[in-house]
Design a protein around this motif. Structure first.
Motif, PDB file in Angstrom:
ATOM      1  N   HIS A 177       0.970  -1.784  -0.098  1.00  0.00           N
ATOM      2  CA  HIS A 177      -0.006   0.187   0.277  1.00  0.00           C
ATOM      3  C   HIS A 177       0.796   1.638  -0.452  1.00  0.00           C
ATOM      4  CE1 HIS A 177      -3.346  -3.196   1.182  1.00  0.00           C
ATOM      5  NE2 HIS A 177      -3.562  -1.927   0.862  1.00  0.00           N
ATOM      6  N   ILE A 178       2.480   1.169   0.206  1.00  0.00           N
ATOM      7  CA  ILE A 178       2.782   2.333   0.444  1.00  0.00           C
ATOM      8  C   ILE A 178       3.857   2.212  -0.808  1.00  0.00           C
ATOM      9  CG2 ILE A 178       5.254   3.310   1.823  1.00  0.00           C
ATOM     10  CD1 ILE A 178       4.016   1.646   4.295  1.00  0.00           C
ATOM     11  N   PHE A 179       4.446   1.019  -1.222  1.00  0.00           N
ATOM     12  CA  PHE A 179       5.492   1.434  -2.139  1.00  0.00           C
ATOM     13  C   PHE A 179       4.935   0.865  -3.708  1.00  0.00           C
ATOM     14  CE2 PHE A 179       7.309   0.867   1.305  1.00  0.00           C
ATOM     15  CZ  PHE A 179       8.465   2.244   1.805  1.00  0.00           C
ATOM     16  N   GLN A 180       5.171   0.973  -4.759  1.00  0.00           N
ATOM     17  CA  GLN A 180       4.880   0.398  -5.838  1.00  0.00           C
ATOM     18  C   GLN A 180       5.654  -0.654  -5.532  1.00  0.00           C
ATOM     19  OE1 GLN A 180       6.349   1.864 -10.558  1.00  0.00           O
ATOM     20  NE2 GLN A 180       5.796   3.268  -9.262  1.00  0.00           N
ATOM     21  N   GLY A 181       4.194  -2.037  -7.070  1.00  0.00           N
ATOM     22  CA  GLY A 181       4.395  -2.926  -6.434  1.00  0.00           C
ATOM     23  C   GLY A 181       5.727  -3.832  -6.384  1.00  0.00           C
ATOM     24  N   ARG A 182       6.627  -3.488  -7.417  1.00  0.00           N
ATOM     25  CA  ARG A 182       8.041  -4.407  -7.649  1.00  0.00           C
ATOM     26  C   ARG A 182       9.007  -3.981  -6.207  1.00  0.00           C
ATOM     27  NH1 ARG A 182      11.120  -4.206 -13.654  1.00  0.00           N
ATOM     28  NH2 ARG A 182       9.951  -1.635 -12.834  1.00  0.00           N
ATOM     29  N   ALA A 183       8.908  -3.125  -5.853  1.00  0.00           N
ATOM     30  CA  ALA A 183       9.989  -2.141  -4.662  1.00  0.00           C
ATOM     31  C   ALA A 183       8.692  -2.223  -3.462  1.00  0.00           C
ATOM     32  CB  ALA A 183       9.899  -0.494  -4.654  1.00  0.00           C
ATOM     33  N   ALA A 184       7.624  -2.962  -3.592  1.00  0.00           N
ATOM     34  CA  ALA A 184       6.135  -3.066  -1.972  1.00  0.00           C
ATOM     35  C   ALA A 184       7.433  -4.788  -1.913  1.00  0.00           C
ATOM     36  CB  ALA A 184       5.628  -4.036  -2.644  1.00  0.00           C
TER      37      ALA A 184
END
Length: 414
Positions: A177-184
């Motif tokens: 919910h905080i970061f973009q998909g790959r970064a999450a």
């Protein structure tokens, strides 16, 4: 040339990270296997010397006899093998890669403009970098406090394991919910990897040093040092397989682009830990086949959850694409430019960035970005120009986009 040198440096750093990780994980798994495979010594002389357990092994054309002492062995060597440099090298090289690949361009690689939380959508580049660093540090602090407060004397490790599992569910939910998909996915793995390295740095190695010093000076080691080191080492071995998956997940877009991405992440974490448990028990002489079965069932559940919706492609899609390319053409140069852009998208991009990708390995459009129509292209023009001009996309230039096509898109004014 500058871009090439940066890319080559990136390659060398990534190679170092992988080598260090393989060495660390391999050594860690070996020591867990050896410790769980120890058997009481058969010889009375070994018992008198204080041998707690031993294991005979054969490998590489030779025989090895490993013995474990709890008290000081009769002959304490001056040189001991310390297993920590690989752990530190893995974390430092991994963090350096994170800075270069993600924090250097946070607005693109870290920020999540599609988050349901307004405060996340409003984060600037430097702010999302700060949040990422706090996320890593906070993960370690919470994990360490759980260990200290729930099982300070290593007497409630079962309850602690449940608490750590719940923590990882929360971490997965927050990261998506905080970061973009790959970064999450990467940051969730980094939280676990940071805890692993910090366990070595703050607890395992200092405790071992205190034990060695006490034995060398004729003192009595604090038994909690040994127990705590064992506790954190056990945690590290269960983190291992989930971390490896999370670090590889950016190659498989169906994981991080799914609306259930955090659930997929949690199931992969639990599956890896459960499968690791099977091998830990095997080393203890227990063949608990239920563990790999549960792990495989979790993987099947992931396959079902991550599967794209099976829906026929609308009949009018091709007509719509043609129409959207032709209609603006009447408006002069802008229309000609859009027609050319759509032509490039069709030739180089829609293999992956389509409602139903044709490129092998892609079950859905990476990052949810579809580029089949004029409306699709105009939804993210700045992002499109940036990733194509920088040669980040197409990945590995798999569709052979030419320099002329890249220049045209880079100079295009939407």
């Amino acid at each position: 040339m500058e871009a090439y040198l940066l890319e080559f440096g990136n390659l060398l750093l990534r190679w170092l990270h992988v080598i260090a990780a393989i060495a660390w994980i391999g050594e860690s798994i070996y020591f867990v296997m050896m410790d769980n495979s120890l058997r009481p010594p058969a010889a009375e002389a070994a018992k008198k010397r204080g041998v707690l357990g031993e294991i005979w092994e054969v490998h590489g054309g030779g025989f090895y006899h490993n013995q474990k002492y709890i008290t000081a062995p009769p002959e304490m060597p001056q040189e001991l093998h310390w297993a920590f440099l690989k752990a530190y090298t893995t974390w430092i090289s991994g963090f350096a890669l994170f800075i270069i690949l993600y924090m250097a361009n946070p607005s693109f690689y870290l920020a999540n403009p599609n988050s349901p939380w307004e405060w996340v959508r409003e984060l600037s580049g430097w702010q999302v970098n700060v949040v990422a660093l706090l996320f890593l540090a906070g993960g370690w602090v919470v994990y360490d406090q759980l260990c200290r407060r729930i099982s300070p004397n290593m007497e409630r490790d079962g309850l602690l394991s449940v608490a750590v599992a719940i923590m990882m569910v929360v971490v997965a939910y927050l990261s998506v919910h905080i970061f973009q998909g790959r970064a999450a996915f990467l940051l969730t793995g980094a939280v676990m990897a940071t805890a692993m390295s910090a366990n070595v740095f703050f607890w395992i190695i200092p405790g071992q040093r205190r034990m060695v010093k006490a034995l060398q000076t004729g003192g009595t080691p604090n038994p909690l040092d040994g127990k705590r080191g064992k506790q954190r080492s056990v945690h590290n071995t269960y983190f291992t397989l989930p971390v490896v998956f999370l670090m590889l997940s950016n190659h498989y877009s169906f994981t991080y682009t799914s609306p259930y991405a955090w659930v997929i992440m949690v199931l992969f974490i639990f599956s890896g830990a459960i499968i690791r448990q099977y091998f830990v028990l095997r080393h203890l002489g227990q063949n608990k086949i239920a563990y790999p079965i549960i792990g495989i069932l979790l993987l099947v559940a992931i396959a079902v959850i991550a599967a794209p919706a099976s829906r026929p492609k609308p009949q009018a899609a091709a007509t719509t694409t043609t129409a959207t390319a032709a209609a603006p053409a009447a408006n002069g140069q802008a229309g000609n430019d859009m027609a050319r852009i759509l032509e490039i998208m069709q030739a180089r991009c829609v293999q992956c960035h389509a409602a139903q990708p044709t490129q092998a390995g892609f079950a859905s459009a990476p990052a949810g970005i579809v580029l089949e129509t004029e409306a699709d292209v105009l939804a993210n023009p700045a992002l499109l120009k940036q990733v194509i001009a920088s040669k980040y996309m197409p990945l590995a230039n798999i569709t052979q986009m030419t320099d002329e096509e890249r220049a045209f898109i880079a100079n295009w004014t939407p």
